[in-house]
Design a protein around this motif. Structure first.
Motif, PDB file in Angstrom:
ATOM      1  N   LEU A  81     -27.879  42.231  13.031  1.00 37.20           N
ATOM      2  CA  LEU A  81     -26.745  41.654  12.311  1.00 37.20           C
ATOM      3  C   LEU A  81     -27.206  40.666  11.245  1.00 37.20           C
ATOM      4  N   ALA A  82     -28.182  39.849  11.596  1.00 38.22           N
ATOM      5  CA  ALA A  82     -28.662  38.843  10.639  1.00 38.22           C
ATOM      6  C   ALA A  82     -29.338  39.503   9.442  1.00 38.22           C
ATOM      7  N   LEU A  83     -30.122  40.547   9.679  1.00 35.16           N
ATOM      8  CA  LEU A  83     -30.884  41.152   8.588  1.00 35.16           C
ATOM      9  C   LEU A  83     -29.991  41.891   7.604  1.00 35.16           C
ATOM     10  N   VAL A  84     -28.946  42.578   8.078  1.00 38.69           N
ATOM     11  CA  VAL A  84     -28.108  43.345   7.149  1.00 38.69           C
ATOM     12  C   VAL A  84     -27.258  42.435   6.269  1.00 38.69           C
ATOM     13  N   THR A  85     -27.115  41.157   6.615  1.00 39.73           N
ATOM     14  CA  THR A  85     -26.351  40.217   5.787  1.00 39.73           C
ATOM     15  C   THR A  85     -27.244  39.322   4.945  1.00 39.73           C
ATOM     16  N   ARG A  86     -28.562  39.529   4.991  1.00 46.36           N
ATOM     17  CA  ARG A  86     -29.489  38.674   4.237  1.00 46.36           C
ATOM     18  C   ARG A  86     -30.450  39.520   3.423  1.00 46.36           C
ATOM     19  N   VAL A  87     -29.921  40.463   2.676  1.00 45.50           N
ATOM     20  CA  VAL A  87     -30.744  41.342   1.850  1.00 45.50           C
ATOM     21  C   VAL A  87     -30.275  41.255   0.410  1.00 45.50           C
ATOM     22  N   SER A  88     -31.162  41.644  -0.499  1.00 47.57           N
ATOM     23  CA  SER A  88     -30.807  41.718  -1.915  1.00 47.57           C
ATOM     24  C   SER A  88     -30.122  43.050  -2.191  1.00 47.57           C
ATOM     25  N   VAL A  89     -29.776  43.259  -3.448  1.00 42.20           N
ATOM     26  CA  VAL A  89     -29.072  44.484  -3.804  1.00 42.20           C
ATOM     27  C   VAL A  89     -29.940  45.711  -3.567  1.00 42.20           C
ATOM     28  N   ASP A  90     -31.260  45.595  -3.769  1.00 40.24           N
ATOM     29  CA  ASP A  90     -32.153  46.721  -3.547  1.00 40.24           C
ATOM     30  C   ASP A  90     -32.651  46.790  -2.106  1.00 40.24           C
ATOM     31  N   ALA A  91     -31.924  46.120  -1.160  1.00 42.48           N
ATOM     32  CA  ALA A  91     -32.165  46.217   0.288  1.00 42.48           C
ATOM     33  C   ALA A  91     -33.440  45.523   0.736  1.00 42.48           C
ATOM     34  N   ARG A  92     -34.007  44.644  -0.072  1.00 44.69           N
ATOM     35  CA  ARG A  92     -35.178  43.878   0.355  1.00 44.69           C
ATOM     36  C   ARG A  92     -34.703  42.611   1.064  1.00 44.69           C
ATOM     37  N   LEU A  93     -35.477  42.159   2.055  1.00 47.20           N
ATOM     38  CA  LEU A  93     -35.089  41.017   2.871  1.00 47.20           C
ATOM     39  C   LEU A  93     -35.170  39.740   2.044  1.00 47.20           C
ATOM     40  N   GLY A  94     -34.115  38.926   2.122  1.00 48.42           N
ATOM     41  CA  GLY A  94     -34.059  37.678   1.374  1.00 48.42           C
ATOM     42  C   GLY A  94     -33.175  37.807   0.154  1.00 48.42           C
ATOM     43  N   PRO A  95     -32.695  36.678  -0.378  1.00 49.59           N
ATOM     44  CA  PRO A  95     -31.790  36.730  -1.537  1.00 49.59           C
ATOM     45  C   PRO A  95     -32.384  37.448  -2.735  1.00 49.59           C
ATOM     46  N   GLU A  96     -33.637  37.198  -3.052  1.00 50.27           N
ATOM     47  CA  GLU A  96     -34.298  37.852  -4.178  1.00 50.27           C
ATOM     48  C   GLU A  96     -35.458  38.713  -3.718  1.00 50.27           C
ATOM     49  N   GLY A  97     -35.462  39.089  -2.428  1.00 48.50           N
ATOM     50  CA  GLY A  97     -36.542  39.899  -1.891  1.00 48.50           C
ATOM     51  C   GLY A  97     -37.764  39.100  -1.496  1.00 48.50           C
ATOM     52  N   GLU A  98     -37.637  37.739  -1.478  1.00 46.53           N
ATOM     53  CA  GLU A  98     -38.808  36.924  -1.153  1.00 46.53           C
ATOM     54  C   GLU A  98     -39.000  36.740   0.334  1.00 46.53           C
ATOM     55  N   GLY A  99     -38.102  37.253   1.175  1.00 50.37           N
ATOM     56  CA  GLY A  99     -38.258  37.152   2.620  1.00 50.37           C
ATOM     57  C   GLY A  99     -37.277  36.176   3.246  1.00 50.37           C
ATOM     58  N   ILE A 100     -37.277  36.151   4.577  1.00 46.80           N
ATOM     59  CA  ILE A 100     -36.368  35.301   5.343  1.00 46.80           C
ATOM     60  C   ILE A 100     -37.201  34.393   6.239  1.00 46.80           C
ATOM     61  N   ASP A 101     -36.799  33.147   6.312  1.00 49.84           N
ATOM     62  CA  ASP A 101     -37.498  32.159   7.132  1.00 49.84           C
ATOM     63  C   ASP A 101     -37.384  32.523   8.613  1.00 49.84           C
ATOM     64  N   LEU A 102     -38.512  32.501   9.323  1.00 47.96           N
ATOM     65  CA  LEU A 102     -38.530  32.893  10.732  1.00 47.96           C
ATOM     66  C   LEU A 102     -37.766  31.911  11.605  1.00 47.96           C
ATOM     67  N   ASP A 103     -37.815  30.628  11.285  1.00 47.91           N
ATOM     68  CA  ASP A 103     -37.111  29.645  12.110  1.00 47.91           C
ATOM     69  C   ASP A 103     -35.601  29.861  12.053  1.00 47.91           C
ATOM     70  N   SER A 104     -35.068  30.187  10.868  1.00 46.29           N
ATOM     71  CA  SER A 104     -33.626  30.425  10.772  1.00 46.29           C
ATOM     72  C   SER A 104     -33.223  31.681  11.538  1.00 46.29           C
ATOM     73  N   LEU A 105     -34.062  32.714  11.509  1.00 45.58           N
ATOM     74  CA  LEU A 105     -33.765  33.926  12.277  1.00 45.58           C
ATOM     75  C   LEU A 105     -33.793  33.651  13.768  1.00 45.58           C
ATOM     76  N   ALA A 106     -34.786  32.905  14.223  1.00 50.48           N
ATOM     77  CA  ALA A 106     -34.878  32.590  15.648  1.00 50.48           C
ATOM     78  C   ALA A 106     -33.695  31.729  16.088  1.00 50.48           C
TER      79      ALA A 106
END
Length: 544
Positions: free
Chosen positions: A470-495
């Motif tokens: 659920l968290a990953l599908v709401t935190r992707v860019s338009v081209d489906a890369r993880l993070g707002p601009e595809g730079e990734g997602i912080d592990l602490d926020s995911l945990a």
């Protein structure tokens, strides 16, 4: 003149109040709308766009319900030393004096970034000095037909009230009047003889050339257009550029009055604005105009991309369109608002309780109440669903119309009524969410499809892996890369969102990769990078 007359002539201070839009907290998407007027309760809204709309509506309600500007009011801007539009030249210098004047108006001064709106009861000169001020009402002129503006009938003061000042003399009135109770003296001027027998001399006919000159139409300076808080100079050349800027300003203002957005039209307007501002910058060498042109280009790209997503088209015509379950940006923002609310107000620790709270929040988000059957709870990956439901009831977050056993045994033809007190709207608190009845089942159905996805069920993934999905599908860019601009997602926020220890995240990422959810995954420097697989793109809610 007595004390009573002195009190009558005193001017009242002009009114002023402010409506503000502030972030509700650091790193949060919801905002807080507050008003400085007494009796106005602050509101918390899920996004800046919704908060800005609510703030403007609140301000308009005050302006409609409030009294008109008062002609006897003292300029509120001058009372504050006009510091909002007069700046001292140095740190130790006082602001220059400002001569207030004109009619008293009710002006709205807005922040360029749309963070606050201030209403002032001030003079028209101060309102004109503010670059963003808009006059919404003007005080009526004082009534000059009152009896106290006429000459008294007798030499005494019997007709004037106590403490009332004497009327001012008419500068065109003859100083020597008739006897008391006589006829009023008609004003006369130096070119005519006094007395009723005086006749006006004949006026000579105008000269032919003067008559022809007076019959010509008067050439007036063309009015200045306005676009993006800028005035278009009336002498801007070429004339075609001036006309284009003026027309664009009118088209943008007309677009703001539309009931439904047209993103294709908006993108076209931004393209025209970017081209016109580039030409304007080349003529005036103004770097600010060049920056505005670049912002207009970015706004055109964003509006065009949103239009493609809403209409189900692929960007630049490449590849098939993504048929998402949630098709509009507003729906994506609402889904993220629900997940953020659960993360901040989860009543129990652990991924099992967090997953059940998410699903129940979506069931009761609009009114705080809903229906639930046993299969809805048993279908979730919970080792002991009865225990989790019982814990939510014991802590007071959930209320049932029956017992936990009756809930687990209920069927679709006889559902159990549930309620969440923290989500139930009241007169003072409309609730944390602003979407309506039609939006709630769409969000709930989207979350059920994500949590109950076929390969996740076959892999027997737990509640923590479903929460991560659920968290990953709401935190992707338009081209489906993880993070707002595809730079990734912080592990602490995911945990934190999954209610697990950060050391358990790599194993969950491996589970989702094996289930075909993730591709090109890498964990480095505290960030998770990669992209969603094409198979799960319909579940995605891009960040625009």
């Amino acid at each position: 003149m007595g004390m009573e007359a002195q009190a009558t002539n005193e001017r009242v201070a002009g009114r002023t109040w402010t409506v503000r839009l502030d972030p509700a907290g650091r790193g949060r998407a919801d905002v807080r709308v507050s008003c400085s007027r007494p009796g106005c309760v602050a509101q918390t809204l899920p996004s800046a766009a919704v908060g800005r709309t609510a703030a403007v509506a609140h301000l308009k309600a005050h302006l409609r319900a409030g009294p008109a500007p008062r002609a006897e009011a003292y300029c509120a801007c001058r009372a504050a030393e006009c510091h909002t539009h007069i700046r001292p030249a140095g740190p130790r210098e006082r602001p220059a004096s400002w001569r207030c004047g004109g009619a008293v108006v009710l002006a709205v001064v807005a922040d360029r970034e749309g963070r606050w709106w201030q209403v002032m009861e001030c003079c028209s000169r101060c309102a004109a000095a503010h670059p963003t001020a808009k006059v919404v009402a003007t005080a009526p002129p004082p009534d000059r037909s009152a009896p106290d503006r006429q000459a008294p009938e007798g030499p005494g003061r019997a007709d004037r009230g106590p403490g009332r000042p004497a009327p001012a003399a008419d500068p065109f009135q003859v100083a020597t009047g008739p006897a008391p109770n006589g006829p009023a003296v008609v004003p006369h001027f130096s070119h005519r003889a006094p007395g009723p027998a005086a006749t006006s001399p004949e006026v000579p006919a105008p000269r032919p050339e003067r008559a022809a000159r007076s019959s010509r139409p008067v050439r007036r300076r063309p009015s200045c257009g306005r676009i993006a808080q800028r005035f278009v100079p009336h002498d801007l050349r070429p004339v075609s550029l001036r006309d284009e800027l003026t027309e664009l300003g009118e088209l943008f203002r007309a677009y703001q009055q539309r009931e439904e957005p047209d993103l294709a039209l908006l993108a076209e307007l931004h393209d025209r604005k970017a081209e016109a501002f580039h030409a304007w910058a080349e003529i005036t060498f103004d770097p600010g105009l060049r920056l505005d042109a670049e912002r207009a280009e970015q706004a055109a790209d964003a509006a065009r991309l949103q239009h493609l997503h809403r209409s189900g088209q692929a960007p630049d015509g490449e590849g098939p369109a993504v048929a998402r379950l949630l098709t509009a940006q507003a729906q994506w923002d609402h889904a993220r608002a629900v997940l953020a609310h659960v993360a901040d107000h989860g009543p129990l620790p652990g991924p099992e309780a967090r997953l059940l709270v998410v699903m129940l929040t979506l069931r009761t988000a609009q009114s705080g109440v809903g229906n639930l059957v046993g299969q809805d709870v048993k279908g979730l990956p919970l080792p002991d669903p009865e225990q989790v439901v019982g814990q939510l009831v014991e802590c007071g977050w959930l209320e049932l119309s029956g017992t936990v056993d009756e809930l687990m045994a209920s069927r679709p033809e006889n559902p159990t009524r549930i309620s969440v007190p923290s989500l139930t709207p009241t007169e003072d608190d409309p609730g944390p969410f602003t979407f309506g009845r039609k939006m709630r089942p769409r969000l709930s159905g989207w979350a059920q499809r994500v949590v109950g996805e076929k390969k996740l069920r076959k892999a027997r993934t737990g509640a923590d892996a479903r929460l991560l999905a659920l968290a990953l599908v709401t935190r992707v860019s338009v081209d489906a890369r993880l993070g707002p601009e595809g730079e990734g997602i912080d592990l602490d926020s995911l945990a934190s969102w999954c209610a697990i220890d950060p050391d358990a995240l790599p194993d969950l990422v491996d589970q989702l990769t094996a289930a075909g959810w993730l591709e090109e995954v890498e964990i480095a420097d505290g960030f998770l990078t990669g992209r969603l697989s094409e198979r799960v793109l319909p579940f995605s809610c891009p960040l625009l």
